[in-house]
Design an enzyme around this catalytic site. Structure first.
Site, PDB file in Angstrom:
ATOM      1  CE  LYS A 177      -1.837   2.800   2.808  1.00 57.70           C
ATOM      2  NZ  LYS A 177      -1.660   4.020   1.972  1.00 57.70           N
ATOM      3  CB  CYS A 286      13.553   8.680   7.607  1.00 62.93           C
ATOM      4  SG  CYS A 286      14.438   7.584   6.488  1.00 62.93           S
ATOM      5  CD  GLU A 382      10.725  12.488  10.977  1.00 63.28           C
ATOM      6  OE1 GLU A 382       9.595  12.057  11.274  1.00 63.28           O
ATOM      7  OE2 GLU A 382      11.533  11.870  10.266  1.00 63.28           O
TER       8      GLU A 382
HETATM    9  P1  NAD Z   1       2.727   8.241   7.731  1.00 56.92           P
HETATM   10  O1  NAD Z   1       3.004   7.463   8.960  1.00 56.92           O
HETATM   11  O2  NAD Z   1       1.732   9.319   7.775  1.00 56.92           O
HETATM   12  O3  NAD Z   1       2.231   7.264   6.560  1.00 56.92           O
HETATM   13  C1  NAD Z   1       3.019   6.185   6.103  1.00 56.92           C
HETATM   14  C2  NAD Z   1       2.118   5.154   5.456  1.00 56.92           C
HETATM   15  O4  NAD Z   1       1.270   4.605   6.458  1.00 56.92           O
HETATM   16  C3  NAD Z   1       1.182   5.711   4.379  1.00 56.92           C
HETATM   17  O5  NAD Z   1       1.089   4.772   3.336  1.00 56.92           O
HETATM   18  C4  NAD Z   1      -0.143   5.838   5.116  1.00 56.92           C
HETATM   19  O6  NAD Z   1      -1.262   5.773   4.273  1.00 56.92           O
HETATM   20  C5  NAD Z   1      -0.081   4.627   6.020  1.00 56.92           C
HETATM   21  N1  NAD Z   1      -0.937   4.690   7.217  1.00 56.92           N
HETATM   22  C6  NAD Z   1      -1.371   5.791   7.872  1.00 56.92           C
HETATM   23  N2  NAD Z   1      -2.143   5.421   8.923  1.00 56.92           N
HETATM   24  C7  NAD Z   1      -2.185   4.062   8.926  1.00 56.92           C
HETATM   25  C8  NAD Z   1      -2.795   3.096   9.769  1.00 56.92           C
HETATM   26  N3  NAD Z   1      -3.539   3.429  10.821  1.00 56.92           N
HETATM   27  N4  NAD Z   1      -2.615   1.798   9.474  1.00 56.92           N
HETATM   28  C9  NAD Z   1      -1.842   1.411   8.428  1.00 56.92           C
HETATM   29  N5  NAD Z   1      -1.249   2.293   7.585  1.00 56.92           N
HETATM   30  C10 NAD Z   1      -1.404   3.602   7.843  1.00 56.92           C
HETATM   31  O7  NAD Z   1       4.135   8.762   7.206  1.00 56.92           O
HETATM   32  P2  NAD Z   1       4.437   9.662   5.930  1.00 56.92           P
HETATM   33  O8  NAD Z   1       4.054  11.069   6.250  1.00 56.92           O
HETATM   34  O9  NAD Z   1       3.895   9.018   4.708  1.00 56.92           O
HETATM   35  O10 NAD Z   1       6.030   9.547   5.850  1.00 56.92           O
HETATM   36  C11 NAD Z   1       6.887  10.350   6.566  1.00 56.92           C
HETATM   37  C12 NAD Z   1       7.449   9.591   7.761  1.00 56.92           C
HETATM   38  O11 NAD Z   1       8.089   8.402   7.311  1.00 56.92           O
HETATM   39  C13 NAD Z   1       8.517  10.380   8.479  1.00 56.92           C
HETATM   40  O12 NAD Z   1       8.343  10.249   9.866  1.00 56.92           O
HETATM   41  C14 NAD Z   1       9.798   9.709   8.048  1.00 56.92           C
HETATM   42  O13 NAD Z   1      10.883   9.844   8.925  1.00 56.92           O
HETATM   43  C15 NAD Z   1       9.365   8.287   7.928  1.00 56.92           C
HETATM   44  N6  NAD Z   1      10.284   7.527   7.065  1.00 56.92           N
HETATM   45  C16 NAD Z   1      11.097   6.605   7.664  1.00 56.92           C
HETATM   46  C17 NAD Z   1      12.015   5.895   6.887  1.00 56.92           C
HETATM   47  C18 NAD Z   1      12.937   4.868   7.507  1.00 56.92           C
HETATM   48  O14 NAD Z   1      13.542   4.110   6.764  1.00 56.92           O
HETATM   49  N7  NAD Z   1      13.075   4.818   8.820  1.00 56.92           N
HETATM   50  C19 NAD Z   1      12.081   6.119   5.515  1.00 56.92           C
HETATM   51  C20 NAD Z   1      11.231   7.068   4.942  1.00 56.92           C
HETATM   52  C21 NAD Z   1      10.326   7.763   5.747  1.00 56.92           C
END
Ligand code: NAD
Length: 482
Positions: A177, A286, A382
């Site tokens: 997803k 990230c 962050e």
């Molecule tokens: P987010 O947590 O808002 O969303 C990430 C994904 O989770 C999306 O596909 C979203 O639709 C889904 N999602 C949201 N709520 C959900 C739920 N209740 N159940 C299941 N899925 C759900 O994050 P974002 O804004 O898309 O991404 C930014 C974040 O990702 C930042 O905090 C960043 O640091 C982190 N990130 C981490 C890494 C890593 O490797 N550690 C890499 C890239 C991004």
């Protein structure tokens, strides 16, 4: 008739609309226009995608293919991706204003994710241990089952490929997803998997929002593994949901990376990487080096050069080859980053350069802030944007303490020409990855993940194997003793 592109779900090798016909708009943050629509997955669509993956795992050929054949199929997908590099990159650039050259680089890294795991599963598929008791024992790494993979919008294709590649390489079937902000490149990837001849159900793409699409996947007891990359707050929800059916989770979450510049650093190199670490991808990384600590004795000179390099970045249209920096990925995210810059000012910070572009765009210019108190939210939380908070330090111990004083622990960087200090500090830093005199270099054999609020578990090489398989011990009697 609308000339908007459409990105459906890919389920059982068919591109389909949601069962109820629900769709959502997909934005181009540079033009600030809707350029596409995507199927909005509901619980019934998630159910359909999981059923497809379950069937493909329980009855289909994929888990039973030989390792060589499975590897070949994945290399075929990688070949197709390579041939369609510009199309895949165009999707991410349009969808999140990533400079096109950087998006092409991301495609190359995504291709490598597939090629690496296609080969890795062939070459690291077991271990044998002769036992003194007259037995030998070996380990076997069988596929775990159905994998639900959930990815964010900052590296839409690359983050998804990092999850899909090991999952399918080890013989699992997968539902990915993508983020609702960036459905395009992953849907194209799903189309390419069909073209590569993957059996139906091996790679399903479910478009839609976190809830209900994502949460329906994580809570489904037919799912055997949940791999998630996203924010720490969502990671907690995902873990709780997977716990309802005891599915192991791998969580790659947020970060607030420390970047330490010691007094003996090669300053040209340190400035170059400091800029890359916080302004590449408009800071939506990230692993960003968002808290920079510089030794007092070089702080003035370092800051002069850092500010000048930040101001020299060419800001503009992601498709202009000269562009190094463009707008933020969505209006919602732009507003979030702006609010952090405003609170940095209100909380006593000095903005040396940057701030909002004020031209109606969703651009926040490369921003460098000093003098912020250590409990200020832009310092502690962050921001996930192009905002670097700089502090000075006097001793190595102080630098290490400052770097480790955070709930996050994804990565850190340090710049020094002193070899002993490099090893000593790298060892003392509480982080999943430490870069010495560089940034963003990855070897896929090494562990990747974070400490504390930055995640649970590690992926990469044999770490991915542990997560995406069910390891088994087989004990064989060779000699009957006694
Ligand atoms: P987010 O947590 O808002 O969303 C990430 C994904 O989770 C999306 O596909 C979203 O639709 C889904 N999602 C949201 N709520 C959900 C739920 N209740 N159940 C299941 N899925 C759900 O994050 P974002 O804004 O898309 O991404 C930014 C974040 O990702 C930042 O905090 C960043 O640091 C982190 N990130 C981490 C890494 C890593 O490797 N550690 C890499 C890239 C991004």
């Amino acid at each position: 008739m609308s000339d908007l592109q459409f990105f459906g779900h890919i389920i059982d090798n068919e591109e389909v609309d949601s069962l109820g016909g629900e769709r959502f708009d997909v934005w181009n943050p540079w033009t600030r226009e809707v350029w596409a629509q995507a199927a909005d997955g509901m619980a019934a669509d998630a159910d359909r995608a999981v059923a497809s993956a379950r069937r493909a795992f329980d009855e289909g050929p994929w888990p039973r293919l030989g390792r060589v054949e499975r590897g070949k199929a994945i290399h075929r997908l990688a070949d197709l991706m390579e041939a369609r590099t510009d199309d895949l990159a165009r999707m991410d650039s349009t969808n999140m204003a990533k400079p096109f050259e950087q998006a092409k680089h991301d495609v190359a890294r995504s291709v490598w994710n597939f090629r690496f795991f296609a080969d890795h599963q062939r070459d690291h598929c077991g271990e044998t241990f002769p036992m003194d008791s007259g037995h030998h024992t070996y380990s076997e790494f069988g596929p775990a089952g159905v994998v639900a993979a959930i990815s964010p919008w900052n590296f839409p294709l690359m983050m998804a490929s990092w999850k899909i590649a090991p999952a399918i390489a080890w013989g699992n079937t997968c539902i990915i997803k993508p983020s609702e902000d960036t459905p395009a490149s992953v849907t194209l990837l799903g189309r390419l998997a069909v073209e590569a001849g993957f059996p139906p159900g091996v790679l399903n793409v479910l478009n839609g929002h976190g809830a209900p699409a994502g949460s329906s996947l994580t809570g489904d007891d037919r799912v055997d593994r949940v791999t998630f990359t996203g924010s720490s707050s969502t990671g907690k929800l995902v873990m709780a949901s997977a716990a309802t059916h005891l599915a192991p989770v791998s969580l790659e979450l947020g970060g607030k990376g420390a970047n330490i510049v010691f007094e003996d650093a090669d300053l040209d190199n340190a400035v170059y990487w400091a800029v890359e670490a916080i302004f590449r991808n408009a800071g939506q990384i990230c692993l960003a080096g968002s808290r920079l600590f510089v030794h007092r004795s070089i702080a003035e000179e370092f800051l002069r050069r850092f500010v000048s390099a930040a101001e020299a970045l060419t800001i503009g249209d992601p498709f202009d080859p000269a562009t190094r920096f463009s707008s933020l990925a969505s209006k919602r995210h732009f507003e979030k980053v702006v609010s952090y810059v405003e609170s940095a000012r209100l909380l006593g910070g000095t903005v040396l350069t940057g701030g909002v572009a004020d031209d109606g765009s969703w651009i926040v210019r490369p921003t460098i802030v000093t003098d912020l108190p250590l409990d200020a939210s832009p310092y502690c939380e962050e921001i996930f944007g192009p905002v670097c908070v700089v502090n000075v330090f006097d001793t190595e111990a102080e630098a290490v303490h400052l770097a480790n004083d955070t709930r996050y622990g994804l990565n850190a960087m340090l710049f020094t020409e002193n070899l002993s200090r490099a090893h000593r500090v790298a060892s003392a830093l509480r982080a999943g990855t430490v870069w010495v005199n560089c940034f963003f270099i990855r070897d896929l054999r090494t562990p990747f993940g974070g400490v504390g609020d930055s995640g649970v578990g590690r992926e990469g090489g044999n770490f991915s194997r542990e997560f995406f398989t069910e390891p088994k011990a087989v004990v064989m009697q060779i000699d009957r003793k006694g």
